[in-house]
Design an enzyme around this catalytic site. Structure first.
Site, PDB file in Angstrom:
ATOM      1  N   SER A 148      -4.997  42.141  34.048  1.00 30.92           N
ATOM      2  CA  SER A 148      -4.035  41.326  33.313  1.00 30.92           C
ATOM      3  C   SER A 148      -2.630  41.493  33.903  1.00 30.92           C
ATOM      4  O   SER A 148      -2.362  41.056  35.004  1.00 30.92           O
ATOM      5  CB  SER A 148      -4.072  41.666  31.824  1.00 30.92           C
ATOM      6  OG  SER A 148      -3.308  40.755  31.087  1.00 30.92           O
ATOM      7  N   GLU A 166       2.166  23.134  27.644  1.00 31.54           N
ATOM      8  CA  GLU A 166       3.229  22.359  28.293  1.00 31.54           C
ATOM      9  C   GLU A 166       3.398  22.745  29.757  1.00 31.54           C
ATOM     10  O   GLU A 166       4.459  22.553  30.344  1.00 31.54           O
ATOM     11  CB  GLU A 166       4.541  22.564  27.535  1.00 31.54           C
ATOM     12  CG  GLU A 166       4.476  22.101  26.085  1.00 31.54           C
ATOM     13  CD  GLU A 166       5.757  22.372  25.323  1.00 31.54           C
ATOM     14  OE1 GLU A 166       6.474  23.313  25.724  1.00 31.54           O
ATOM     15  OE2 GLU A 166       6.038  21.649  24.364  1.00 31.54           O
ATOM     16  N   HIS A 190      -6.474  35.761  32.380  1.00 29.41           N
ATOM     17  CA  HIS A 190      -7.064  35.160  31.172  1.00 29.41           C
ATOM     18  C   HIS A 190      -7.202  33.657  31.392  1.00 29.41           C
ATOM     19  O   HIS A 190      -6.932  32.848  30.513  1.00 29.41           O
ATOM     20  CB  HIS A 190      -6.189  35.420  29.944  1.00 29.41           C
ATOM     21  CG  HIS A 190      -5.891  36.860  29.692  1.00 29.41           C
ATOM     22  ND1 HIS A 190      -6.807  37.716  29.114  1.00 29.41           N
ATOM     23  CD2 HIS A 190      -4.793  37.594  29.971  1.00 29.41           C
ATOM     24  CE1 HIS A 190      -6.255  38.920  29.023  1.00 29.41           C
ATOM     25  NE2 HIS A 190      -5.050  38.874  29.544  1.00 29.41           N
TER      26      HIS A 190
END
Length: 294
Positions: A148, A166, A190
């Site tokens: 991560s 967005e 992710h």
């Protein structure tokens, strides 16, 4: 430069918010579920001394370092690696302490946990600790492993903020410098689960010489020699290649307006597939039709 070290970058498991793993404190053990799929064992197998390798877990990205560190030690011990300890570096002054520097000098593997990658770059960036890591990666049989936040911070350029919803509106993605273990790539984590393809599209269209790497959860890349990438784990790795882009309205639209891109190339990798950063060759290592029929 002939790089002797290896990178193992992993997509992580659980994410909440803009690229931080604040949910680690809810269920730390489940957030480290990539251990069960073989990635942690691969880290051990690729290390210089295998089960005897000296492994340091760096919890700087996490806001609950004690809990996260304990889970890593438990997972490594379960696989038979017992020469493992945790470095809780939470302030820049701690990254220059001689005891800390001696420990990272002696390490065969450094594992960077999830959390917030801005904590990694702001606390460790430019310190003697950071420079030792780079020197060891370039000159020794050393592994930098990160999940991560640890994966996102591994490259020269780093996404640190930007919503998936967005992502293809101009200016919505925030990029800064990472720790610089590998150049000409940018990493998002992710990836599949959070629908972050648009974030990587914008990151690549702003600088098409950079290859976008999207790591799914429980999925990673083993990078050797700085150029050969092998997919590991159970999920998908998405590569976004902007070198063939024919046209974009990026410089014509205002901030907050949609971006158009023509001829953006996307590759999908799964376990054991390889990609060469030097020549752009992707080799898929799947079963043949005959093997499936048999």
């Amino acid at each position: 430069m002939d790089i002797k070290g290896k990178l193992i970058i992993i997509g992580g498991a659980v994410d909440k918010g803009s690229f931080t793993e604040v949910s680690f404190d809810e269920n730390v053990a489940n957030n480290l579920n990539f251990f069960e799929k073989g990635i942690l064992k691969r880290i051990i197998d690729e290390s210089k001394h295998k089960l005897d390798s000296r492994i340091e877990v760096i919890t700087t990205a996490s806001t609950i370092p004690l809990e996260v560190g304990a889970e890593y030690i438990k997972a490594f011990n379960y696989l038979g690696a017992n020469n493992v300890d945790v470095l809780h570096i939470q302030k820049r002054e701690e990254a220059v302490q001689q005891e800390v520097l001696d420990r990272i000098e002696a390490a065969d593997v450094a594992v960077f946990t999830g959390g917030d990658q801005l904590r990694l770059t702001s606390i460790l960036g430019g310190t003697r600790f950071h420079k030792i890591l780079l020197e060891k990666y370039q000159n020794e049989e050393f592994i930098y492993a990160g999940t991560s936040a640890g994966a996102a911070a591994s490259s020269g350029s780093m996404i640190y903020q930007g919503s998936s919803k967005e992502a293809l509106l101009k200016g919505e993605i925030k990029i800064t410098s990472g720790l610089g273990f590998i150049d000409d790539v940018i990493v998002d984590t992710h990836f599949v689960q959070r629908g972050r393809i648009g974030r990587l599209f914008q990151a690549v269209v702003t600088n098409p010489m950079v290859l976008g790497i999207g790591l799914g959860e429980d999925t990673g890349l083993l990078i050797t020699g700085g150029t050969k990438m092998e997919a590991v784990g159970s999920g998908l790795v998405i590569l976004v290649d902007g070198t063939q882009i024919k046209n974009t309205n990026l410089t014509d639209v205002s901030l907050g307006e949609p971006i158009s891109i023509s001829n953006l190339v996307v590759h999908v990798m799964s376990q054991n597939d390889t990609y060469n950063l030097s020549n752009g060759e992707l080799i898929i290592h799947g079963e043949s039709i005959n093997e499936i029929v048999d």
